[in-house]
Design a protein around this motif. Structure first.
Motif, PDB file in Angstrom:
ATOM      1  N   ARG A 178     -31.829  15.092  41.078  1.00  0.00           N
ATOM      2  CA  ARG A 178     -31.001  16.276  40.871  1.00  0.00           C
ATOM      3  C   ARG A 178     -30.693  16.437  39.377  1.00  0.00           C
ATOM      4  O   ARG A 178     -30.713  15.471  38.606  1.00  0.00           O
ATOM      5  CB  ARG A 178     -29.669  16.142  41.634  1.00  0.00           C
ATOM      6  N   ALA A 179     -30.384  17.666  38.973  1.00  0.00           N
ATOM      7  CA  ALA A 179     -29.917  17.897  37.610  1.00  0.00           C
ATOM      8  C   ALA A 179     -28.646  17.087  37.380  1.00  0.00           C
ATOM      9  O   ALA A 179     -27.767  17.034  38.247  1.00  0.00           O
ATOM     10  CB  ALA A 179     -29.648  19.384  37.401  1.00  0.00           C
ATOM     11  N   GLY A 180     -28.557  16.462  36.214  1.00  0.00           N
ATOM     12  CA  GLY A 180     -27.427  15.609  35.899  1.00  0.00           C
ATOM     13  C   GLY A 180     -27.712  14.132  36.081  1.00  0.00           C
ATOM     14  O   GLY A 180     -26.943  13.283  35.602  1.00  0.00           O
ATOM     15  N   ASP A 181     -28.803  13.794  36.766  1.00  0.00           N
ATOM     16  CA  ASP A 181     -29.156  12.388  36.943  1.00  0.00           C
ATOM     17  C   ASP A 181     -29.389  11.718  35.588  1.00  0.00           C
ATOM     18  O   ASP A 181     -29.849  12.349  34.627  1.00  0.00           O
ATOM     19  CB  ASP A 181     -30.422  12.248  37.801  1.00  0.00           C
ATOM     20  N   VAL A 182     -29.089  10.435  35.541  1.00  0.00           N
ATOM     21  CA  VAL A 182     -29.228   9.649  34.314  1.00  0.00           C
ATOM     22  C   VAL A 182     -30.524   8.846  34.355  1.00  0.00           C
ATOM     23  O   VAL A 182     -30.923   8.340  35.408  1.00  0.00           O
ATOM     24  CB  VAL A 182     -28.021   8.702  34.148  1.00  0.00           C
ATOM     25  N   ASP A 312     -28.099   8.538  40.087  1.00  0.00           N
ATOM     26  CA  ASP A 312     -26.933   9.413  40.211  1.00  0.00           C
ATOM     27  C   ASP A 312     -25.952   9.062  39.090  1.00  0.00           C
ATOM     28  O   ASP A 312     -25.666   7.878  38.867  1.00  0.00           O
ATOM     29  CB  ASP A 312     -26.289   9.185  41.579  1.00  0.00           C
ATOM     30  N   PRO A 313     -25.428  10.051  38.371  1.00  0.00           N
ATOM     31  CA  PRO A 313     -24.531   9.747  37.247  1.00  0.00           C
ATOM     32  C   PRO A 313     -23.300   8.944  37.651  1.00  0.00           C
ATOM     33  O   PRO A 313     -22.756   8.192  36.837  1.00  0.00           O
ATOM     34  CB  PRO A 313     -24.148  11.134  36.708  1.00  0.00           C
ATOM     35  N   ASP A 314     -22.857   9.078  38.894  1.00  0.00           N
ATOM     36  CA  ASP A 314     -21.681   8.344  39.350  1.00  0.00           C
ATOM     37  C   ASP A 314     -21.966   6.862  39.593  1.00  0.00           C
ATOM     38  O   ASP A 314     -21.023   6.064  39.714  1.00  0.00           O
ATOM     39  CB  ASP A 314     -21.132   8.971  40.646  1.00  0.00           C
ATOM     40  N   SER A 335     -31.435  12.119  30.277  1.00  0.00           N
ATOM     41  CA  SER A 335     -30.896  12.697  31.509  1.00  0.00           C
ATOM     42  C   SER A 335     -31.802  13.808  32.005  1.00  0.00           C
ATOM     43  O   SER A 335     -32.739  14.234  31.328  1.00  0.00           O
ATOM     44  CB  SER A 335     -29.479  13.227  31.270  1.00  0.00           C
ATOM     45  N   ARG A 337     -32.108  17.735  33.612  1.00  0.00           N
ATOM     46  CA  ARG A 337     -31.439  19.038  33.663  1.00  0.00           C
ATOM     47  C   ARG A 337     -32.381  20.073  34.268  1.00  0.00           C
ATOM     48  O   ARG A 337     -33.578  19.831  34.467  1.00  0.00           O
ATOM     49  CB  ARG A 337     -31.005  19.470  32.263  1.00  0.00           C
ATOM     50  N   ASP A 338     -31.806  21.241  34.518  1.00  0.00           N
ATOM     51  CA  ASP A 338     -32.618  22.355  35.033  1.00  0.00           C
ATOM     52  C   ASP A 338     -33.536  22.898  33.950  1.00  0.00           C
ATOM     53  O   ASP A 338     -33.173  22.932  32.761  1.00  0.00           O
ATOM     54  CB  ASP A 338     -31.713  23.487  35.537  1.00  0.00           C
TER      55      ASP A 338
END
Length: 369
Positions: A178-182, A312-314, A335, A337-338
């Motif tokens: 997903r967008a935002g993944d590290v 996942d960033p979390d 990271s 992003r879209d």
């Protein structure tokens, strides 16, 4: 007309006795990789693995991979060191399976040589077996073939195949990203097993011998080139168990960007900061010695990144901590992003590699040497 002497298999260059001796020398190392799932011992026509445990899985999906070591075997042959090349073979095969989240079950190997030298073949297989133990997989069987006339007496090549299993709903891959993944990078142990045709050509063109000591490397050229590929399988599965891992990229032939793009879905871009790590000295040596163009260098060699974990960033900090706990070199690489159709110029992106309709990678900044 004079009579020719009787022609035998041995006279044709094949020594079946040497093959039997090689098996005796390697039996203990191979057997050490066998757990209770392995049925029978060494020497059967087929390796047997008890698959009863798979019956308890909801939807087991088998993963398989096959590979070799490429021209790195030429370095092993030139140095007459044969007990490390097995780590390269196992890593190239097993770590492709782990990319989808599969646990490797067993592996088989194939060694083709011009002449069977029992001690040499046994050394190769001992290396394969040792690497299988690191990977947590059984060396289930193999084949040593003598090919006189096709290969020189000192020449050989190695290949292998492995099978693993993963629950269908636990498979890793682009569908999870997903967008935002590290992006977390796991450091390589050196050149690994790709790009050796380029590296060997550079060394040969410079007129350097393998026993030449290089201060920047802290050892000889040959010792650096023969550094075994890091086997990530067990470590990666432990990171997956932490949770939050969406995809894994094995950086092999094609370099970082081309392989990372393969594990991203269409419509997403991974941004990688080239300045985020210090490239190991061997890569700079190859670049300077051969005046290799930057584009060719990063499209061929791993430049110090052996694996990329998309998280996942979390959960990124927990996965990072787990990697450190297992003594893996790890750092944040970038990271996801879209894709921005205005901002993202196609010429700045790496995409469409290996014929896969997937995501894209954008490399930013400059490397630290």
């Amino acid at each position: 007309m004079s009579e020719n002497p009787p022609m035998t298999y041995a006279a044709a260059g094949v020594d079946t006795g040497a093959g039997d001796t090689a098996v005796e020398l390697m039996k203990h190392a191979v057997g050490a990789t066998h757990g209770p799932q392995v049925v029978g011992g060494v020497g059967g026509f087929a390796g047997l693995w008890d698959a009863s445990a798979l019956a308890t899985m909801r939807r087991p999906v088998l993963a398989t991979s096959t590979d070799g070591v490429g021209t790195k075997v030429a370095i092993a042959q030139a140095m007459d060191v044969h007990d490390t090349i097995g780590f390269d073979l196992v890593a190239m095969v097993v770590d492709d399976i782990v990319v989808v989240g599969a646990r490797p079950l067993y592996m088989t190997d194939y060694i083709a040589c011009g002449r069977v030298v029992p001690e040499r073949v046994a050394a190769i297989v001992r290396g394969i077996a040792a690497a299988c133990q690191v990977a947590g997989t059984a060396l289930l069987g193999g084949e040593t073939a003598e090919h006189p006339g096709l290969l020189g007496p000192q020449e050989y090549d190695v290949a292998g195949a492995a099978t693993g299993v993963v629950e269908a709903d636990q498979m890793l891959g682009p569908h999870r990203v997903r967008a935002g993944d590290v992006l977390l990078a796991l450091g390589s142990s050196g050149l690994h097993s790709n790009g050796y045709s380029l590296v060997r050509a550079v060394i040969a063109s410079a007129g350097w011998s393998l026993d030449r000591h290089v201060d920047d490397l802290g050892r000889t050229v040959g010792e650096e080139l023969l550094e075994p590929t890091r086997v990530y399988a067990s470590d990666l599965l432990a990171l997956v168990d932490v949770g939050g891992v969406h995809a894994v990229c094995h950086v092999t032939g094609g370099g970082l960007a081309a392989n990372l793009a393969r594990v991203l879905p269409a419509g997403l871009v991974a941004e990688v900061d080239r300045s985020g790590w210090t490239v190991p000295p061997v890569f700079g040596l190859v670049q300077r010695l051969g005046q290799v163009p930057w584009s060719d260098l990063e499209n061929t060699l791993n430049l110090g990144v052996g694996m990329v974990v998309v998280v996942d960033p979390d959960r990124a900090s927990q996965v990072h901590e787990a990697a450190c706990h297992r003594d893996l070199p790890v750092w944040e690489l970038g990271s996801v992003r879209d894709l921005d159709p205005v901002r993202d110029v196609p010429s700045d992106l790496v995409t469409g590699t290996k014929g896969v309709d997937a995501g894209a990678v954008r490399l930013l900044g400059t490397y630290h040497w």
